[in-house]
Design an enzyme around this catalytic site. Sequence first.
Site, PDB file in Angstrom:
ATOM      1  NE  ARG A  74      82.915  37.670 -63.099  1.00 56.51           N
ATOM      2  CZ  ARG A  74      82.613  38.894 -63.503  1.00 56.51           C
ATOM      3  NH1 ARG A  74      82.958  39.306 -64.709  1.00 56.51           N
ATOM      4  NH2 ARG A  74      81.954  39.710 -62.709  1.00 56.51           N
ATOM      5  CE1 TYR A 211      89.628  33.294 -56.570  1.00 55.18           C
ATOM      6  CE2 TYR A 211      88.328  34.514 -58.155  1.00 55.18           C
ATOM      7  CZ  TYR A 211      88.616  34.179 -56.843  1.00 55.18           C
ATOM      8  OH  TYR A 211      87.885  34.713 -55.828  1.00 55.18           O
ATOM      9  CB  ALA A 265      78.874  46.876 -54.371  1.00 52.71           C
ATOM     10  CB  SER A 266      73.412  46.700 -55.996  1.00 49.88           C
ATOM     11  OG  SER A 266      74.115  47.747 -56.626  1.00 49.88           O
ATOM     12  CB  THR A 269      75.143  37.688 -52.353  1.00 47.74           C
ATOM     13  OG1 THR A 269      75.764  37.560 -53.638  1.00 47.74           O
ATOM     14  CG2 THR A 269      75.382  36.409 -51.568  1.00 47.74           C
ATOM     15  CG  ASN A 392      86.557  38.521 -56.223  1.00 50.46           C
ATOM     16  OD1 ASN A 392      85.360  38.647 -55.985  1.00 50.46           O
ATOM     17  ND2 ASN A 392      86.994  37.801 -57.250  1.00 50.46           N
ATOM     18  CB  SER A 393      88.420  36.216 -50.092  1.00 45.34           C
ATOM     19  OG  SER A 393      87.619  37.062 -49.273  1.00 45.34           O
ATOM     20  NE  ARG A 394      83.954  35.700 -55.535  1.00 49.94           N
ATOM     21  CZ  ARG A 394      82.888  36.078 -56.251  1.00 49.94           C
ATOM     22  NH1 ARG A 394      81.737  35.454 -56.093  1.00 49.94           N
ATOM     23  NH2 ARG A 394      82.987  37.088 -57.092  1.00 49.94           N
ATOM     24  CG  ASN A 522      66.423  45.046 -47.971  1.00 52.71           C
ATOM     25  OD1 ASN A 522      66.222  46.153 -47.491  1.00 52.71           O
ATOM     26  ND2 ASN A 522      67.636  44.609 -48.265  1.00 52.71           N
TER      27      ASN A 522
END
Length: 613
Positions: A74, A211, A265-266, A269, A392-394, A522
């Site tokens: 993005r 993308y 990054a927290s 996911t 950022n590969s998906r 968690n």
Amino acid sequence: MVDVDKVLDEAGLTNPHVREYVSYWAGVTGAERIEVVSAADDERLLQESLEAGELLPVTGGRYYSRSYSKDTARSEERTVVATSNPEDKGVYNNWKPADETVKTLTERMTGASKGKTMYVIPYLMAPAGSPLEAYAAGVELTDSRPVVQQMIRMARVGIDYINNLEDPNSFVRAVHVTGDLPNLGQGTDDDQRLFATVADQRTILHFGSSYGGNALLGKIAHGLRQACYDGRASGKFLAEQFLLLGIKDKETGEEFHVVGGFPSASGKTNLSMTLSPDALGERYEVTFYGDDIAWIWVGEDGKLRAFNPENGVFGVAKDTNEKTNPGAIQAILPGSGAIFTNVAYNEKTQEVWWEGLTKHHPDDLDGWIDWKGERIADRIDDELSEPWAHPNSRFTTPISQVPNAAPDFDDAAGVPIDAIIFGGRTRDREPLIRAITDVAEGVYDGLTLGAEATAAADGLEGVLRYDPMSMRPFLAYEEGDYARHWLKIIGEATDKPVFAHVNWFQRDAEDGHFLWPGYRENVRALLWLLQFKKGEVKGQQSPVGIIPTEDELDLRGLDLPQKDLDRILSLDLARWKQEMGFREEHLKQFKLPEEIWEAHKRVAAAIDEAAQA
């Protein structure tokens, strides 16, 4: 010139407003062919892309895609929200006037699909029959076949979704034109890319990318930005970049549902797709609803309810492995139909790899190419240390492939929400979890959500990059109005959820080790929160919320050093005093309601009182 009416007649597309919209943009873009698609076309389209070289085969009926090297993520600086009302301009939404924006994009899109096929993708960003269905229908027009394949995995795609609308004109018009990618001036003063959500016209116009969120217009542009605007305009719902998960107590049969916002990054996911810790698995089952978006409203029963409007997972591949996210790995196994984008690919074995999938890259370099299409074995000198896969590969896969997908993830009624959590990556100050029972203080906590700035060397250590509700790149209108809308929606619920802030990332000040094991463990913090909401535990009051006592946390099977446990269940008041100053400067940017400022003052006063005690 293509006969639009004939194509739409043959496809059975009867909605007159959709037909008019398709005809208009076919004329603007100059597309040579038009094709109306549905999910049933997936196999045929995949085969066409394989034959055209747009996709490469991956073992087990999966697929590999590579984007243009300057088109890999993005682009927030090229993304705007446009309306006709300047009062919608916020600090973060990059607001532009609607008429000017539509004119610019229409000019750039004119003739830009010449010689190409325009694919018509009728889609629904909600379970069919939901209370929010009027805001969920859309029709994306795209000149990229791979975009169609990704949309089929991420949304519900089919003509019936738009032919049978209660209001035939109630659909989002979403136009995606790829453009001539090598000649768009990406990153220069002459950058031609522009990605606009024209929110008060319910129109999305994206030019200059193929993308991810730049091209899958049902996802972020509709599912977040447009829905964020629609939620406020209708007064009915919130659209947030939130995970949605369920926890079932197999002994009692009780089910609980949690939504939550996390900056990049927290751990969002990984938490959304987590499983129960091994030691607690016999009693608790964790189910997946969504990893990225939740639409939230008050149901007729007075409870806050939510669903994930998406139908798939568009996950970051980097560092996804059996330990960090076993559910994701199971969801992309052979037979899943997953599409991998910008990872490393082996032309001979048809395997894929990315950094973090295994501890070390494959030893045998034969056949491996990196995300730019260059052979790994040909690398020399400094190139040897470059990543094989793009950071950022998906991977893209349907929710139905997630092993612990909730059986009711597609229920039109959504699920009742018991807790709203926020969590940013911070190495100190934030305890493992703190519950917040006051609605204004919970909303305030979300508005001051952030993660540590990465540039400690620039004098930013301890300073957060604030990301209100994790919606900083997706807000559609001014932040103060956004806060008011949050207070309104949550305030209308007769059975209100509990708020909480979590932090899995505290580190030891001396050697830097993580104080909490994270990942599946968690869930233990969430179990305490749900017990707290039911009144089964009381915790210990702190100036910033209620923190568990050691005996209230279910730590069976964990062997934590006492020093680490003490640290994650306590506060550093000096750091909190510093943080409150940063928060005040952050909040001063916005036209906030008084309730939020009062919440800030209460928390600040409580911290001062505790520090003096």
